[in-house]
Design a protein around this motif. Structure first.
Motif, PDB file in Angstrom:
ATOM      1  N   ILE A   1      41.066  36.809  37.066  1.00 27.21           N
ATOM      2  CA  ILE A   1      39.814  37.004  36.338  1.00 27.21           C
ATOM      3  C   ILE A   1      39.083  35.669  36.174  1.00 27.21           C
ATOM      4  O   ILE A   1      37.856  35.582  36.308  1.00 27.21           O
ATOM      5  N   SER A   2      39.832  34.608  35.890  1.00 29.34           N
ATOM      6  CA  SER A   2      39.232  33.297  35.645  1.00 29.34           C
ATOM      7  C   SER A   2      38.796  32.609  36.939  1.00 29.34           C
ATOM      8  O   SER A   2      37.806  31.881  36.962  1.00 29.34           O
ATOM      9  N   ARG A   3      39.533  32.851  38.021  1.00 28.49           N
ATOM     10  CA  ARG A   3      39.335  32.101  39.261  1.00 28.49           C
ATOM     11  C   ARG A   3      38.359  32.761  40.233  1.00 28.49           C
ATOM     12  O   ARG A   3      37.525  32.099  40.834  1.00 28.49           O
ATOM     13  N   ILE A   4      38.488  34.058  40.403  1.00 22.51           N
ATOM     14  CA  ILE A   4      37.727  34.750  41.442  1.00 22.51           C
ATOM     15  C   ILE A   4      36.336  35.137  40.949  1.00 22.51           C
ATOM     16  O   ILE A   4      36.179  35.704  39.878  1.00 22.51           O
ATOM     17  N   LYS A   5      35.346  34.810  41.738  1.00 22.99           N
ATOM     18  CA  LYS A   5      33.957  35.152  41.423  1.00 22.99           C
ATOM     19  C   LYS A   5      33.506  36.258  42.372  1.00 22.99           C
ATOM     20  O   LYS A   5      33.234  36.005  43.549  1.00 22.99           O
ATOM     21  N   ASN A   6      33.460  37.468  41.885  1.00 24.31           N
ATOM     22  CA  ASN A   6      32.998  38.591  42.700  1.00 24.31           C
ATOM     23  C   ASN A   6      31.475  38.672  42.649  1.00 24.31           C
ATOM     24  O   ASN A   6      30.854  38.217  41.685  1.00 24.31           O
ATOM     25  N   PRO A   7      30.868  39.258  43.666  1.00 22.83           N
ATOM     26  CA  PRO A   7      29.399  39.368  43.659  1.00 22.83           C
ATOM     27  C   PRO A   7      28.914  40.317  42.573  1.00 22.83           C
ATOM     28  O   PRO A   7      29.595  41.273  42.224  1.00 22.83           O
ATOM     29  N   PHE A   8      27.743  40.021  42.028  1.00 27.73           N
ATOM     30  CA  PHE A   8      27.100  40.942  41.099  1.00 27.73           C
ATOM     31  C   PHE A   8      26.345  41.976  41.931  1.00 27.73           C
ATOM     32  O   PHE A   8      25.646  41.632  42.888  1.00 27.73           O
ATOM     33  N   GLU A   9      26.494  43.239  41.564  1.00 29.31           N
ATOM     34  CA  GLU A   9      25.872  44.324  42.309  1.00 29.31           C
ATOM     35  C   GLU A   9      25.445  45.417  41.336  1.00 29.31           C
ATOM     36  O   GLU A   9      25.837  45.423  40.165  1.00 29.31           O
ATOM     37  N   GLU A  10      24.644  46.345  41.835  1.00 28.05           N
ATOM     38  CA  GLU A  10      24.253  47.481  41.005  1.00 28.05           C
ATOM     39  C   GLU A  10      25.420  48.459  40.915  1.00 28.05           C
ATOM     40  O   GLU A  10      25.981  48.857  41.941  1.00 28.05           O
TER      41      GLU A  10
ATOM     42  N   ILE B   1      23.818  49.413  36.103  1.00 25.51           N
ATOM     43  CA  ILE B   1      23.547  48.042  35.692  1.00 25.51           C
ATOM     44  C   ILE B   1      23.983  47.061  36.775  1.00 25.51           C
ATOM     45  O   ILE B   1      24.730  47.424  37.697  1.00 25.51           O
ATOM     46  N   VAL B   2      23.534  45.822  36.662  1.00 30.72           N
ATOM     47  CA  VAL B   2      23.986  44.755  37.555  1.00 30.72           C
ATOM     48  C   VAL B   2      25.148  44.046  36.885  1.00 30.72           C
ATOM     49  O   VAL B   2      25.029  43.572  35.744  1.00 30.72           O
ATOM     50  N   CYS B   3      26.296  43.988  37.566  1.00 34.61           N
ATOM     51  CA  CYS B   3      27.487  43.364  36.997  1.00 34.61           C
ATOM     52  C   CYS B   3      28.514  43.117  38.095  1.00 34.61           C
ATOM     53  O   CYS B   3      28.302  43.470  39.254  1.00 34.61           O
ATOM     54  N   ASP B   4      29.612  42.500  37.705  1.00 34.60           N
ATOM     55  CA  ASP B   4      30.775  42.359  38.583  1.00 34.60           C
ATOM     56  C   ASP B   4      31.577  43.657  38.431  1.00 34.60           C
ATOM     57  O   ASP B   4      32.242  43.866  37.416  1.00 34.60           O
ATOM     58  N   ARG B   5      31.478  44.526  39.414  1.00 36.87           N
ATOM     59  CA  ARG B   5      32.090  45.859  39.312  1.00 36.87           C
ATOM     60  C   ARG B   5      33.594  45.787  39.078  1.00 36.87           C
ATOM     61  O   ARG B   5      34.147  46.519  38.240  1.00 36.87           O
ATOM     62  N   ILE B   6      34.285  44.930  39.804  1.00 29.42           N
ATOM     63  CA  ILE B   6      35.740  44.844  39.694  1.00 29.42           C
ATOM     64  C   ILE B   6      36.164  44.411  38.295  1.00 29.42           C
ATOM     65  O   ILE B   6      37.055  44.999  37.679  1.00 29.42           O
ATOM     66  N   LYS B   7      35.493  43.384  37.775  1.00 35.41           N
ATOM     67  CA  LYS B   7      35.880  42.872  36.461  1.00 35.41           C
ATOM     68  C   LYS B   7      35.471  43.813  35.327  1.00 35.41           C
ATOM     69  O   LYS B   7      36.200  43.959  34.341  1.00 35.41           O
ATOM     70  N   LEU B   8      34.316  44.457  35.474  1.00 39.03           N
ATOM     71  CA  LEU B   8      33.914  45.378  34.414  1.00 39.03           C
ATOM     72  C   LEU B   8      34.815  46.614  34.399  1.00 39.03           C
ATOM     73  O   LEU B   8      35.050  47.208  33.340  1.00 39.03           O
ATOM     74  N   THR B   9      35.343  46.973  35.562  1.00 38.29           N
ATOM     75  CA  THR B   9      36.340  48.044  35.607  1.00 38.29           C
ATOM     76  C   THR B   9      37.550  47.669  34.760  1.00 38.29           C
ATOM     77  O   THR B   9      38.091  48.506  34.017  1.00 38.29           O
ATOM     78  N   GLU B  10      37.981  46.407  34.851  1.00 35.46           N
ATOM     79  CA  GLU B  10      39.118  45.939  34.048  1.00 35.46           C
ATOM     80  C   GLU B  10      38.808  46.013  32.558  1.00 35.46           C
ATOM     81  O   GLU B  10      39.685  46.298  31.744  1.00 35.46           O
ATOM     82  N   VAL B  11      37.566  45.748  32.188  1.00 37.07           N
ATOM     83  CA  VAL B  11      37.165  45.830  30.772  1.00 37.07           C
ATOM     84  C   VAL B  11      37.347  47.250  30.247  1.00 37.07           C
ATOM     85  O   VAL B  11      38.007  47.483  29.230  1.00 37.07           O
ATOM     86  N   PHE B  12      36.748  48.226  30.943  1.00 37.65           N
ATOM     87  CA  PHE B  12      36.865  49.614  30.485  1.00 37.65           C
ATOM     88  C   PHE B  12      38.317  50.092  30.557  1.00 37.65           C
ATOM     89  O   PHE B  12      38.777  50.830  29.671  1.00 37.65           O
ATOM     90  N   LEU B  13      39.043  49.680  31.589  1.00 36.27           N
ATOM     91  CA  LEU B  13      40.449  50.077  31.716  1.00 36.27           C
ATOM     92  C   LEU B  13      41.269  49.565  30.541  1.00 36.27           C
ATOM     93  O   LEU B  13      42.039  50.316  29.931  1.00 36.27           O
ATOM     94  N   ASN B  14      41.097  48.296  30.195  1.00 39.06           N
ATOM     95  CA  ASN B  14      41.848  47.718  29.074  1.00 39.06           C
ATOM     96  C   ASN B  14      41.474  48.367  27.750  1.00 39.06           C
ATOM     97  O   ASN B  14      42.351  48.684  26.932  1.00 39.06           O
ATOM     98  N   LEU B  15      40.176  48.577  27.519  1.00 42.61           N
ATOM     99  CA  LEU B  15      39.745  49.135  26.233  1.00 42.61           C
ATOM    100  C   LEU B  15      40.165  50.592  26.073  1.00 42.61           C
ATOM    101  O   LEU B  15      40.605  51.007  24.987  1.00 42.61           O
ATOM    102  N   ILE B  16      40.053  51.380  27.137  1.00 35.47           N
ATOM    103  CA  ILE B  16      40.456  52.793  27.039  1.00 35.47           C
ATOM    104  C   ILE B  16      41.971  52.908  26.921  1.00 35.47           C
ATOM    105  O   ILE B  16      42.485  53.698  26.115  1.00 35.47           O
ATOM    106  N   ASN B  17      42.706  52.105  27.691  1.00 38.60           N
ATOM    107  CA  ASN B  17      44.172  52.080  27.563  1.00 38.60           C
ATOM    108  C   ASN B  17      44.588  51.705  26.151  1.00 38.60           C
ATOM    109  O   ASN B  17      45.502  52.292  25.569  1.00 38.60           O
TER     110      ASN B  17
END
Length: 213
Positions: free
Chosen positions: A36-45, A79-95
C-alpha cells in the motif's frame, strides 16, 4: 506425538499453533501495508457500486456464515481513485463491521452508504456491534493497534492503519462515530477533483482508436 503428551504438553502445542497463526497474519498484513505504501497504481474512473459488489463476493462466506444483513446504497457514484487501494478500504471496513457485530445475540447489520459532501464524496460503513469508546477513536488508526485481545477478536490490528494510509494518499479524511454498546460508523471522504492518471487516459484513447478502426 499427541497421545504421548500430558495435558500441559497439549496446551503448550495449542499455544504454539495459535502463535504461529498470529505471526502468519502479522507478516501478511505487514506485506499488505508495504505494498500500500510503496506501489502507486493509476487513478481511474471507478464505479463504486461495482467495486462494493466485488468486495461482497470476496467475503460472501463470512456474510452467510454470520447471517449478516447487508444494506448497501445502490446509488453510489463513479469516482476517480486508485481502484485497487480503495477496494482494500471497503474490504477492511466491511470485514471489520462483520467481525465486531457477529459476536452478540442480535443479528449483525452492516450499512454501506454514500452522501454528497460538496467538494468531496463521503462514504460510510456502519455496524450494530460492540462500539468503541470515544477516547480510543484516534488510537484505532495506529498501525497494529488493538483494543481487544486475540482471543476475543482475531486480527493483527493493521486493517484500519491501511485504511487511513489509503485515504491520506487520496487527500481525503477518515473518522469514527461510535459509543460503547451502540455500534460503530466509519466515515471517509475522497475529493472530487482527483484526475485520471495520464497513462490511463492514453489507454482509453488507444482503446477508442482501436474500436473506431
Amino acid at each position: 506425538y499427541k497421545d504421548k503428551l500430558d495435558d500441559t504438553g497439549k496446551e503448550y502445542l495449542k499455544e504454539i499453533s495459535a502463535g504461529t497463526t498470529r505471526m502468519n497474519t502479522l507478516i501478511t498484513d505487514l506485506l499488505a501495508l508495504s505494498r500500500i505504501s510503496r506501489i502507486k497504481n493509476p487513478f481511474e474512473e471507478v464505479d463504486i457500486n461495482t467495486l462494493i459488489e466485488e468486495v461482497c463476493k470476496r467475503i460472501e462466506f463470512d456474510i452467510k456464515k454470520h447471517q449478516v444483513t447487508m444494506n448497501i446504497n445502490k446509488m453510489m457514484p463513479t469516482i476517480v481513485c486508485d481502484r485497487i487501494k480503495l477496494t482494500e478500504v471497503f474490504l477492511n471496513l466491511i470485514n471489520n463491521a462483520i467481525k465486531f457485530s457477529s459476536k452478540q445475540e442480535k443479528k449483525p447489520v452492516v450499512d454501506v452508504a454514500y452522501e454528497d459532501a460538496g467538494d468531496f464524496y463521503q462514504f460510510s460503513v456502519k455496524d450494530n456491534g460492540i462500539g468503541i469508546d470515544p477516547k480510543y477513536h484516534a488510537k484505532v488508526f495506529g498501525i497494529f493497534q488493538r483494543l481487544h485481545s486475540q482471543e476475543e477478536f482475531e486480527g493483527s490490528g493493521a486493517g484500519l492503519g491501511i485504511v487511513k494510509k489509503v485515504i491520506d494518499d487520496h487527500k481525503g479524511k477518515v473518522w469514527i462515530e461510535s459509543e460503547l454498546g451502540k455500534g460503530t460508523k466509519f466515515l471517509f471522504t475522497i475529493p472530487k477533483n482527483l484526475k485520471v492518471s495520464k497513462a490511463e487516459e492514453e489507454k482509453d484513447a488507444s482503446r477508442e482508436e482501436t474500436a473506431r478502426g
